[in-house]
Scaffold this active site. Structure first.
Site, mmCIF file in Angstrom:
data_model
loop_
_atom_site.group_PDB
_atom_site.id
_atom_site.type_symbol
_atom_site.label_atom_id
_atom_site.label_comp_id
_atom_site.label_asym_id
_atom_site.label_seq_id
_atom_site.Cartn_x
_atom_site.Cartn_y
_atom_site.Cartn_z
ATOM 1 N N ASP A 125 3.471 -1.305 11.166
ATOM 2 C CA ASP A 125 3.011 -1.158 9.774
ATOM 3 C C ASP A 125 4.179 -1.337 8.809
ATOM 4 O OD1 ASP A 125 0.638 -0.505 10.951
ATOM 5 O OD2 ASP A 125 0.249 1.280 9.744
ATOM 6 N N THR A 180 -5.172 0.484 6.482
ATOM 7 C CA THR A 180 -6.457 0.367 7.184
ATOM 8 C C THR A 180 -7.328 1.601 6.945
ATOM 9 O OG1 THR A 180 -5.518 1.238 9.243
ATOM 10 C CG2 THR A 180 -5.529 -1.127 8.990
ATOM 11 N N THR A 181 -6.708 2.789 6.919
ATOM 12 C CA THR A 181 -7.509 3.999 6.702
ATOM 13 C C THR A 181 -8.095 3.979 5.291
ATOM 14 O OG1 THR A 181 -5.933 5.107 8.136
ATOM 15 C CG2 THR A 181 -7.468 6.516 6.958
ATOM 16 N N ASP A 197 -3.224 6.049 12.909
ATOM 17 C CA ASP A 197 -3.399 4.694 12.400
ATOM 18 C C ASP A 197 -4.886 4.327 12.401
ATOM 19 O OD1 ASP A 197 -2.185 2.112 11.641
ATOM 20 O OD2 ASP A 197 -3.211 1.440 13.449
HETATM 21 N N1 LIG Z 1 4.322 11.689 -0.609
HETATM 22 C C1 LIG Z 1 3.127 11.209 -0.852
HETATM 23 N N2 LIG Z 1 2.307 11.806 -1.724
HETATM 24 C C2 LIG Z 1 1.075 11.336 -1.959
HETATM 25 N N3 LIG Z 1 0.549 10.287 -1.358
HETATM 26 C C3 LIG Z 1 1.317 9.645 -0.482
HETATM 27 C C4 LIG Z 1 2.640 10.056 -0.166
HETATM 28 N N4 LIG Z 1 3.145 9.218 0.767
HETATM 29 C C5 LIG Z 1 2.158 8.310 1.024
HETATM 30 N N5 LIG Z 1 1.074 8.559 0.291
HETATM 31 C C6 LIG Z 1 -0.204 7.833 0.251
HETATM 32 O O1 LIG Z 1 -0.811 7.844 1.519
HETATM 33 C C7 LIG Z 1 -1.657 6.709 1.641
HETATM 34 C C8 LIG Z 1 -1.422 6.030 2.961
HETATM 35 O O2 LIG Z 1 -1.827 6.870 4.000
HETATM 36 P P1 LIG Z 1 -1.974 6.340 5.488
HETATM 37 O O3 LIG Z 1 -0.759 5.576 5.853
HETATM 38 O O4 LIG Z 1 -2.354 7.506 6.310
HETATM 39 O O5 LIG Z 1 -3.217 5.403 5.409
HETATM 40 P P2 LIG Z 1 -3.324 3.840 5.229
HETATM 41 O O6 LIG Z 1 -2.003 3.244 4.893
HETATM 42 O O7 LIG Z 1 -4.445 3.603 4.293
HETATM 43 O O8 LIG Z 1 -3.822 3.363 6.665
HETATM 44 P P3 LIG Z 1 -2.994 3.111 8.018
HETATM 45 O O9 LIG Z 1 -1.574 3.486 7.773
HETATM 46 O O10 LIG Z 1 -3.692 3.988 8.991
HETATM 47 O O11 LIG Z 1 -3.175 1.661 8.287
HETATM 48 C C9 LIG Z 1 -1.297 5.779 0.499
HETATM 49 O O12 LIG Z 1 -2.328 5.805 -0.462
HETATM 50 C C10 LIG Z 1 -0.017 6.379 -0.070
HETATM 51 O O13 LIG Z 1 0.108 6.175 -1.452
HETATM 52 MG MG LIG Z 2 -0.284 3.564 6.108
#
Ligand SMILES: Nc1ncnc2c1ncn2[C@@H]1O[C@H](COP(=O)(O)OP(=O)(O)OP(=O)(O)O)[C@@H](O)[C@H]1O
Ligand SMILES: [Mg+2]
Length: 554
Positions: free
Chosen positions: A396, A100-101, A67
């Site tokens: 989340d 957030t990332t 996260d």
């Molecule tokens: N199966 C998938 N294929 C491609 N991208 C995906 C898939 N599942 C999720 N994602 C992408 O991953 C990203 C989210 O990744 P992640 O949850 O690690 O980071 P975040 O939501 O930006 O931050 P955090 O969850 O740490 O607050 C989004 O852009 C989402 O569209």
């Molecule tokens: Mg996320």
């Protein structure tokens, strides 16, 4: 660099001695480098194929997480510009709960592209103006391509919860947990005159080590991690009338040493009797109110426990303040601070209060509360660390479900929206006059970092993926993205990867505002020399974080 002025050979001290100052390109470069290091440090955690981080604090406590906000919080960043990036993650978390990332990675890329423009002697103000134009156009594009959803069918609520958990340690159980999250959020959502009101804090999340996350359950009421104080008290109370107290059911010790002169055995007895009477009066007062359960934020004397047991009243002591507040809301009771004023009107109501054994511990379940909008998710992961990461992932997921309830519009994931914004911005740049055009183009390029990062983390070739995606978007395939589990470029709306519009809009806002704020700074005045050594040129990933406090050349 001196921060004080020479006037006619006499130095005039404007700032305290030891004050450090850096200006112009030097200040910009240091700030941007520090901010970029923060971006680099979370990059590898993005997406379902992203890695987790193990963070060890000064007490040796270990946190394992992917996260973004938690990583940055735990990293204890010192450098002021780097801290601004931590603020990006916080802002994103507070406003949208997820993303957030992405926000930090995009902010960092906007700064990298911004720096390249500064190197070409384009003034920061021009870059900021261009970024502003781009931000507006990007947000407009998201609004335009977002798909409205019908909330009465819950499938999209579940899909956004699944996407949000797909990138976490709990991914194996994402469908099972998403079901619980959606049910919990819908249970606490209220619809007034067609408008939803929903608060993530209304869902209580408790955790207890268990066999597997599959045992995680949704409870229609509250669960508190406390047992009933006395073994003789009832463990199951139906039609509970609950007294909520934040006063101690004890005789408070005097603050000063006091002396009691007792001369005869009768006096000792009288004194003890007096104490006992006071404690009994407390128990009597509770019984007289009609309560059959007492939940107390403070301690309960053995004697009071004894009297309550005799009357068949169950009691819990040292409940958390936050639990007390939730209990008051859920049972429609009032928290009473002075036991003398307790009346039947203050009592909360629940269909059942029961102590149950969960793993090795006892917890108290308060079910069928008078106010039906009270639910608890009881996490049962196989270790405390797993439980903590599950709690963050559930947070989340609850947030994205809330976001979608409040604004029922979705976007497909896998960097499809980022590339669509990028395409639109490239075209829009042609209409922007002056050097701002270059900044709009830089913004467009920066958004592509999501594709490259998702691909890199999945072990794919980022340049190939980006090339194919660019051309597909040029051909009008709005939802072309990279599905990282299969490693294929495809229509993400068919891959079932959906995210709320709110999260994506907030990512653009948080990232571009932070980048603009950092670019705007061209003078850093630090009142004290920071003790840490200067940052190595060009940064140095996570390993360099400890040294980031050094605002090198001020
Ligand atoms: N199966 C998938 N294929 C491609 N991208 C995906 C898939 N599942 C999720 N994602 C992408 O991953 C990203 C989210 O990744 P992640 O949850 O690690 O980071 P975040 O939501 O930006 O931050 P955090 O969850 O740490 O607050 C989004 O852009 C989402 O569209
Ligand atoms: Mg996320």
């Amino acid at each position: 660099m001196s921060s004080n002025i020479q006037a006619g050979g006499v130095p005039i001290l404007v700032m305290k001695e030891g004050t450090n100052r850096s200006r112009g390109r030097e200040a910009q470069h240091t700030n941007i480098t520090a901010a970029k290091i923060v971006g680099e440090s979370v990059r590898s955690a993005l997406g379902p194929k992203g890695m987790d981080k193990m963070l060890v604090d000064s007490f040796g406590d270990v946190t394992i997480t992917s996260d973004g906000r938690t990583i940055l919080d735990e990293m204890d960043v010192q450098n002021p510009a780097a801290k601004m990036m931590v603020e990006v993650a916080k802002a994103q978390d507070n406003e949208a709960g997820d993303g957030t990332t992405s926000a930090v990675v995009i902010a960092s890329e906007l700064l990298a592209k911004g720096e390249a423009l500064l190197d070409k002697n384009i003034h920061a103000t021009v870059i900021i103006d261009g970024y502003k134009i781009a931000q507006e156009k990007a947000l407009e594009t998201l609004e335009r391509i977002a798909l409205p959803v019908d909330l009465s069918k819950q499938d999209y609520l579940k899909k956004v919860a699944i996407t949000s958990m797909a990138s976490k340690l709990v991914a194996e159980y994402k469908e099972y947990l998403a079901d619980i999250v959606v049910k919990a959020m819908l249970a606490v959502a209220e619809k007034e005159k067609g408008v939803y009101k929903v608060d993530v804090d209304d869902v209580l999340v408790e955790k207890k080590t268990g066999e597997s996350l599959k045992e995680t359950s949704l409870i229609n009421g509250l669960v508190i991690d406390k047992e009933i104080v006395h073994s003789g008290m009832p463990k199951r109370i139906e039609n509970a009338k609950i007294a909520l107290l934040d006063a101690a059911l004890e005789i408070e010790k005097t603050e000063f040493d006091s002396k009691l002169s007792i001369e005869t055995p009768d006096q000792i007895e009288a004194f003890l009797d007096q104490e006992e009477l006071m404690l009994k009066a407390m128990a009597d007062k509770i019984v007289a109110s009609g309560a059959n359960v007492v939940i107390c934020q403070k301690g309960i004397d053995d004697m009071v426990q004894h009297f309550l047991t005799k009357k068949g009243v169950a009691a819990i002591r040292r409940a958390k303040k936050s639990d007390m507040e939730r209990l008051a809301k859920a049972t429609c009771g009032t928290i009473v601070s002075n036991i003398e004023s307790l009346t039947s009107k203050d009592l909360g109501e629940a269909a059942l209060v029961e102590e149950r054994k969960i793993a090795e511990d006892k917890m108290t379940f308060i079910e069928g509360c008078k106010h039906p909008k009270a639910v608890t998710i009881l996490i049962r992961g196989s270790s405390p660390r797993m439980n903590s990461e599950t709690e963050r992932s559930i947070h989340d997921a609850l947030c994205v479900v809330r976001d979608l309830i409040l604004e029922p519009k979705i976007l497909a994931g896998g960097s499809a929206p980022e590339l669509e914004m990028s395409k639109v911005l490239r075209m829009h740049a042609e209409k922007v006059s002056g050097r701002e055009q270059l900044a709009v183009k830089a913004f467009a390029e920066a958004l592509e970092v999501l594709t490259t990062t998702l691909s890199e983390n999945a072990g794919l070739e980022p340049i190939d993926v980006l090339g194919e995606l660019r051309s597909r978007h040029e051909k009008g395939e709005t939802w072309a993205g990279i599905e990282v589990l299969s490693g294929k470029v495809q229509d993400m709306s068919k891959a079932g990867v959906f995210e709320p519009l709110t999260v994506k809009k907030q990512i653009i806002k948080s990232a571009s505002e932070a980048a603009m704020m950092i670019l705007r700074i061209d003078d850093v005045i630090a009142s004290q020399k920071m003790k840490t050594p200067p940052m190595p040129p060009g940064g140095g990933g996570m390993g360099g974080m400890g040294g980031m406090g050094g605002m090198g050349g001020y």
